[in-house]
Design an enzyme around this catalytic site. Structure first.
Site, PDB file in Angstrom:
ATOM      1  N   SER A  77      39.204  32.693  46.155  1.00 18.16           N
ATOM      2  CA  SER A  77      38.035  33.532  45.831  1.00 18.16           C
ATOM      3  C   SER A  77      36.743  33.080  46.498  1.00 18.16           C
ATOM      4  CB  SER A  77      37.810  33.559  44.317  1.00 18.16           C
ATOM      5  OG  SER A  77      38.609  34.552  43.741  1.00 18.16           O
ATOM      6  N   LYS A  80      35.272  35.330  48.977  1.00 22.44           N
ATOM      7  CA  LYS A  80      34.512  36.536  48.603  1.00 22.44           C
ATOM      8  C   LYS A  80      33.028  36.413  48.939  1.00 22.44           C
ATOM      9  CE  LYS A  80      37.719  37.448  44.772  1.00 22.44           C
ATOM     10  NZ  LYS A  80      37.962  37.218  43.337  1.00 22.44           N
ATOM     11  N   TYR A 204      42.651  41.424  52.289  1.00 23.66           N
ATOM     12  CA  TYR A 204      42.202  40.627  51.145  1.00 23.66           C
ATOM     13  C   TYR A 204      43.113  39.405  50.925  1.00 23.66           C
ATOM     14  CZ  TYR A 204      41.224  39.277  46.349  1.00 23.66           C
ATOM     15  OH  TYR A 204      40.934  38.544  45.218  1.00 23.66           O
ATOM     16  N   TYR A 256      33.315  32.982  37.719  1.00 19.91           N
ATOM     17  CA  TYR A 256      34.035  33.940  36.868  1.00 19.91           C
ATOM     18  C   TYR A 256      33.305  34.089  35.531  1.00 19.91           C
ATOM     19  CZ  TYR A 256      37.613  32.240  40.135  1.00 19.91           C
ATOM     20  OH  TYR A 256      38.283  31.838  41.247  1.00 19.91           O
ATOM     21  N   VAL A 274      40.989  29.893  42.827  1.00 22.65           N
ATOM     22  CA  VAL A 274      42.110  29.457  41.980  1.00 22.65           C
ATOM     23  C   VAL A 274      42.967  28.343  42.573  1.00 22.65           C
ATOM     24  CG1 VAL A 274      42.471  31.470  40.499  1.00 22.65           C
ATOM     25  CG2 VAL A 274      43.549  31.373  42.744  1.00 22.65           C
TER      26      VAL A 274
HETATM   27  N1  GLN Z   1      43.875  35.503  45.786  1.00 22.26           N
HETATM   28  C1  GLN Z   1      43.421  35.404  44.430  1.00 22.26           C
HETATM   29  C2  GLN Z   1      43.546  36.725  43.699  1.00 22.26           C
HETATM   30  O1  GLN Z   1      42.997  37.692  44.083  1.00 22.26           O
HETATM   31  C3  GLN Z   1      42.017  34.913  44.392  1.00 22.26           C
HETATM   32  C4  GLN Z   1      41.557  34.763  42.984  1.00 22.26           C
HETATM   33  C5  GLN Z   1      40.702  33.596  42.717  1.00 22.26           C
HETATM   34  O2  GLN Z   1      40.575  32.628  43.476  1.00 22.26           O
HETATM   35  N2  GLN Z   1      40.112  33.660  41.559  1.00 22.26           N
HETATM   36  O3  GLN Z   1      44.208  36.812  42.710  1.00 22.26           O
END
Ligand code: GLN
Length: 331
Positions: A77, A80, A204, A256, A274
């Protein structure tokens, strides 16, 4: 260690800071027993729960690193932040903000609920999956590689090398992506997507599979701390307005549904992923003294054992401690 220091006047307390960070990495390592390594992307489960490492890189080149620094991991993430930056650079800030909001959700990153609340006419923010997938759909390009090229180029400008994709992680996520597909189909129904759904999801998953290190995270953070300018060369890599906007979103939405707590207790912009990475940013301070990070620094942390919100437990504890002791909070 001093790396390519623009300001060579680094003082003797650097060794003291190194010892200090070493001690606290040792101390917080016990918290890697808590929480769990992410398993919904099966291959991420192979990470070593007990790893913990940190890298701190100042705008003046001072680098302090400690713990498990050599472990490559996927950006997840944290990507992003940078797809948001690239989209703003390609389309303009107002185009992007007309289509993706900047509100924290207080919900899990992969929640679908807010999309269903039809009075909201856009995804809540660029860092929840719905917003991030929408942003990815807005990147220029007809193939996933074309869409990702400017992102990889941005990384190359900042890091001095072009990071590669971890194909195994990409395949693992692609094959098990039921929820992200559900979000994607919902975005399609709401007519938020600007590219074909399959192309958007492929891009993505690829952006999440870019492999980096904590030093890379610290370097990326350092350039953001410096409002988008590379302190080594003085070149503007990210427009100032975009860098600042990205930092404000990191502060409000970067961790988050624990973003409020992180802002309150740590007090610096940050973004987690994550796989256990966190990039954090301490801006320059108007203070006297010989502390080497007064000119701002980027911090990269890696600790794959996560809490329920998906953030590194030991990593947050370590960051919170260092930010408090070194008075890094922006407040
Ligand atoms: N690739 C992960 C997902 O979209 C990224 C999520 C994350 O790092 N929180 O589920």
């Amino acid at each position: 260690m001093v790396q390519g220091a623009a300001n060579q006047n680094i003082n003797s307390n650097e060794q003291w800071l190194q010892n200090y960070v070493d001690d606290w990495v040792k101390f917080y390592r016990k918290h890697t027993k808590e929480g769990e390594v992410a398993s919904y992307i099966p291959i991420l489960q192979e990470a070593n729960q007990h790893h913990l490492g940190i890298s701190i890189i100042g705008n003046n080149g001072v680098t302090i690193e400690s713990g498990d620094v050599g472990i490559p991991f996927t950006i997840q993430s944290i990507s992003k932040v940078f797809t948001f930056i690239v989209a703003c650079m390609q389309r303009g800030v107002s185009y992007i903000l007309d289509r993706v909001d900047v509100e924290p959700t207080g919900e899990a990153f992969n929640s679908i609920m807010h999309l269903e609340m039809r009075q909201v006419k856009k995804p809540f923010n660029p860092f929840v999956n719905a917003g991030a997938i929408t942003i990815t759909s807005m990147l220029n390009g007809k193939t996933s590689n074309e869409k990702l090229n400017p992102l990889l180029h941005l990384f190359e400008q900042i890091l001095g090398y072009r990071p590669s994709l971890n194909e195994e992680v990409y395949e693992s996520e692609r094959k098990t992506s039921i929820r992200n597909r559900a979000i994607g189909y919902y975005l399609l129904e709401l007519e938020y997507l600007e590219s074909d759904l399959e192309l958007t999801l492929e891009t993505y998953f690829k952006q999440c599979s870019i492999e980096i290190s904590i030093n890379d995270l610290a370097t990326l953070g350092m350039v953001l701390a410096n409002d988008g300018e590379d302190p080594k060369t003085g070149l503007e890599i990210i427009p100032r307005q975009v860098a600042r906007l990205a930092k404000s979103l990191m502060l409000t939405c970067g961790m988050y549904n624990a973003s409020g707590k992180f802002a309150a207790y740590v007090g610096i912009p940050a973004k987690s992923g994550v796989s256990g990475g966190i990039v954090a940013i301490a801006p320059p301070r108007f203070r006297e003294g010989d502390f080497p990070f007064l000119e701002g620094c980027g911090i990269g942390v890696y600790g794959p054992a996560l809490d329920k919100q998906g953030n590194s437990i030991a990593g947050i504890r370590l960051l919170r401690h260092i930010a408090k002791q070194w008075d890094l909070s922006i407040f």
